[in-house]
Design an enzyme around this catalytic site. Structure first.
Site, PDB file in Angstrom:
ATOM      1  N   ARG A 135       0.911  -1.456   0.051  1.00 28.79           N
ATOM      2  CA  ARG A 135      -0.098  -0.094   0.799  1.00 28.79           C
ATOM      3  C   ARG A 135       1.060   1.357  -0.405  1.00 28.79           C
ATOM      4  O   ARG A 135       2.003   1.316   0.665  1.00 28.79           O
ATOM      5  CB  ARG A 135      -0.807   0.222   1.038  1.00 28.79           C
ATOM      6  CG  ARG A 135      -2.304  -0.781   1.315  1.00 28.79           C
ATOM      7  CD  ARG A 135      -2.598  -1.195   2.918  1.00 28.79           C
ATOM      8  NE  ARG A 135      -3.299  -2.838   3.211  1.00 28.79           N
ATOM      9  CZ  ARG A 135      -2.833  -4.018   3.309  1.00 28.79           C
ATOM     10  NH1 ARG A 135      -1.880  -3.481   4.194  1.00 28.79           N
ATOM     11  NH2 ARG A 135      -4.407  -4.818   3.426  1.00 28.79           N
ATOM     12  N   LYS A 137      -1.183  -2.264   8.258  1.00 28.42           N
ATOM     13  CA  LYS A 137      -2.163  -2.113   9.041  1.00 28.42           C
ATOM     14  C   LYS A 137      -2.729  -2.912  10.161  1.00 28.42           C
ATOM     15  O   LYS A 137      -2.256  -4.406  10.618  1.00 28.42           O
ATOM     16  CB  LYS A 137      -3.852  -2.968   8.448  1.00 28.42           C
ATOM     17  CG  LYS A 137      -3.786  -2.141   7.296  1.00 28.42           C
ATOM     18  CD  LYS A 137      -5.735  -2.282   6.173  1.00 28.42           C
ATOM     19  CE  LYS A 137      -5.709  -1.666   4.871  1.00 28.42           C
ATOM     20  NZ  LYS A 137      -7.264  -1.452   4.313  1.00 28.42           N
ATOM     21  N   HIS A 174      -2.710   2.914  -5.730  1.00 32.47           N
ATOM     22  CA  HIS A 174      -3.519   0.822  -5.502  1.00 32.47           C
ATOM     23  C   HIS A 174      -3.635   0.358  -6.860  1.00 32.47           C
ATOM     24  O   HIS A 174      -3.273  -1.161  -7.204  1.00 32.47           O
ATOM     25  CB  HIS A 174      -5.072   1.303  -5.071  1.00 32.47           C
ATOM     26  CG  HIS A 174      -5.530   0.331  -4.031  1.00 32.47           C
ATOM     27  ND1 HIS A 174      -4.861   0.445  -2.400  1.00 32.47           N
ATOM     28  CD2 HIS A 174      -5.774  -0.504  -3.420  1.00 32.47           C
ATOM     29  CE1 HIS A 174      -4.904  -0.619  -2.198  1.00 32.47           C
ATOM     30  NE2 HIS A 174      -5.734  -1.467  -2.413  1.00 32.47           N
ATOM     31  N   ARG A 217      -0.571  -2.146  -6.753  1.00 37.44           N
ATOM     32  CA  ARG A 217      -0.982  -3.209  -5.956  1.00 37.44           C
ATOM     33  C   ARG A 217      -1.481  -4.094  -6.786  1.00 37.44           C
ATOM     34  O   ARG A 217      -1.550  -5.651  -6.369  1.00 37.44           O
ATOM     35  CB  ARG A 217      -1.079  -2.497  -4.893  1.00 37.44           C
ATOM     36  CG  ARG A 217      -1.924  -3.586  -4.087  1.00 37.44           C
ATOM     37  CD  ARG A 217      -2.744  -2.731  -2.799  1.00 37.44           C
ATOM     38  NE  ARG A 217      -1.985  -3.389  -1.483  1.00 37.44           N
ATOM     39  CZ  ARG A 217      -2.291  -4.118  -1.196  1.00 37.44           C
ATOM     40  NH1 ARG A 217      -0.970  -4.099  -0.602  1.00 37.44           N
ATOM     41  NH2 ARG A 217      -3.261  -5.518   0.181  1.00 37.44           N
ATOM     42  N   HIS A 268      -2.693  -9.382   3.038  1.00 40.41           N
ATOM     43  CA  HIS A 268      -4.560  -9.576   3.682  1.00 40.41           C
ATOM     44  C   HIS A 268      -4.470 -10.053   5.040  1.00 40.41           C
ATOM     45  O   HIS A 268      -3.895 -11.500   5.079  1.00 40.41           O
ATOM     46  CB  HIS A 268      -5.132 -10.444   2.473  1.00 40.41           C
ATOM     47  CG  HIS A 268      -5.599  -9.374   1.961  1.00 40.41           C
ATOM     48  ND1 HIS A 268      -5.428  -9.552  -0.590  1.00 40.41           N
ATOM     49  CD2 HIS A 268      -4.788  -7.912   1.389  1.00 40.41           C
ATOM     50  CE1 HIS A 268      -5.518  -8.343  -0.995  1.00 40.41           C
ATOM     51  NE2 HIS A 268      -5.215  -7.727   0.164  1.00 40.41           N
ATOM     52  N   TYR A 308      -8.673 -11.598  -7.342  1.00 42.06           N
ATOM     53  CA  TYR A 308      -7.872 -11.725  -8.248  1.00 42.06           C
ATOM     54  C   TYR A 308      -8.185 -12.902  -9.038  1.00 42.06           C
ATOM     55  O   TYR A 308      -7.697 -13.539 -10.421  1.00 42.06           O
ATOM     56  CB  TYR A 308      -6.767 -11.611  -7.883  1.00 42.06           C
ATOM     57  CG  TYR A 308      -5.665 -10.374  -6.634  1.00 42.06           C
ATOM     58  CD1 TYR A 308      -5.974  -9.263  -8.046  1.00 42.06           C
ATOM     59  CD2 TYR A 308      -6.351 -10.024  -5.745  1.00 42.06           C
ATOM     60  CE1 TYR A 308      -5.638  -7.841  -7.339  1.00 42.06           C
ATOM     61  CE2 TYR A 308      -5.874  -8.656  -5.199  1.00 42.06           C
ATOM     62  CZ  TYR A 308      -6.102  -7.546  -6.018  1.00 42.06           C
ATOM     63  OH  TYR A 308      -5.160  -6.402  -5.232  1.00 42.06           O
TER      64      TYR A 308
END
Length: 297
Positions: free
Chosen positions: A142, A166, A237, A240, A263, A272
């Site tokens: 990110r 995150k 993004h 990414r 993730h 994806y």
């Protein structure tokens, strides 16, 4: 409810450990919703959510933006349930609008090559910009993760970078050899042209010696795309998404891609697989004998 927004902010920051940018995004979503009704003490019903969604749609907001705003609101309502101020989350009764699960946009291999080839590496700013986009594409990180990388986080000898994602979760992401090889020359340019006074340690600095901003990163990528003749709307993004799509197209397993992207849930990564469905079908049509002989007697 108005006084609970401050409590929610503390909950996001201290209990969940979310990054400042994420916390502000949640709060902006909540304030935007209540400003629409001009009442921060209202008892929200599902019909209010529908009216808000319709207003966003009529104002030209994309499905992605509507989804993001409702995600922040839903988290707030879940918090209010936790605080025993409401019994139900009004968003849980709302059906997703048509086209909600849009596939992420990405660049193809040639478009990435075009972007990376347009930089004048004799110019310090251009060289920094090239390395920045190389890092975005090499790691799939990110933009906030990239901009928080410090020189000390990069292990050139073993070819990886330590990234804080995150929830302050750390992960190790490999760097491809070509990037590792040009890092020493970038470090020299960084020290000579970008470090002003005390070195803050961040890998990517502005010309004033400060940490490069998100806005500047967006502008760098947009300018590079224009010069490369790419007319798509591209953001960090998008790079990414391109990273993940290209890995999957070339045979990487979904679990590995999940780890690299940071993730927490593999269901987030599974989107994806839908992107590569067309590519898979092309290969099947080209090489499978039954597909190749279709229509022949």
């Amino acid at each position: 409810m108005n006084n609970k927004i401050g409590d929610f902010k503390l909950y996001l920051s201290h209990e969940l450990g979310l990054a400042d940018n994420t916390v502000m995004a949640y709060l902006n979503d909540i304030n935007h919703f209540y400003d629409f009704f001009n009442n921060k003490n209202m008892q929200v019903k599902s019909t209010d959510i529908v009216n808000y969604m319709n207003k966003l749609k009529s104002d030209g907001y994309s499905i992605e933006t509507i989804l993001r705003r409702l995600s922040g609101l839903s988290a707030y309502f879940d918090f209010l349930i936790k605080e025993r101020l409401i019994d139900k989350n009004p968003i849980s009764f709302i059906s997703k609008p048509k086209g909600w699960d849009k596939l992420p946009k990405f660049l193809n291999f040639d478009e990435v090559d075009k972007i990376l080839s347009i930089f004048n590496t004799n110019d310090p700013l251009e060289y920094r910009n090239k390395i920045l986009i190389e890092f975005l594409y090499s790691t799939g990180c990110r933009v906030s993760e990239i901009l928080n990388i410090k020189v000390s986080d990069v292990d050139s000898k073993r070819g990886f970078v330590r990234v804080v994602g995150k929830g302050n979760k750390q992960r190790i992401v490999p760097l491809y050899n070509k990037l590792v090889e040009i890092l020493p020359s970038y470090y020299n340019i960084r020290h000579t042209y970008f470090v002003k006074g005390r070195d803050t340690g961040y890998l990517f600095l502005s010309r004033n010696g400060n940490k490069l901003s998100r806005v500047m990163c967006f502008n760098i990528l947009r300018d590079a795309c224009e010069r490369a003749g790419i007319r798509k709307k591209v953001s960090p993004h998008t790079i990414r998404h391109s990273f993940a799509t290209h890995l999957l197209t070339n045979g990487a397993d979904l679990r590995t891609i999940q780890i690299l992207l940071g993730h927490s849930n593999i269901s987030t990564t599974e989107i994806y697989t839908h992107i590569t469905d067309n590519k898979t079908r092309e290969i099947l049509t080209q090489f499978h004998p039954r597909f190749r002989n279709r229509g022949k007697s």
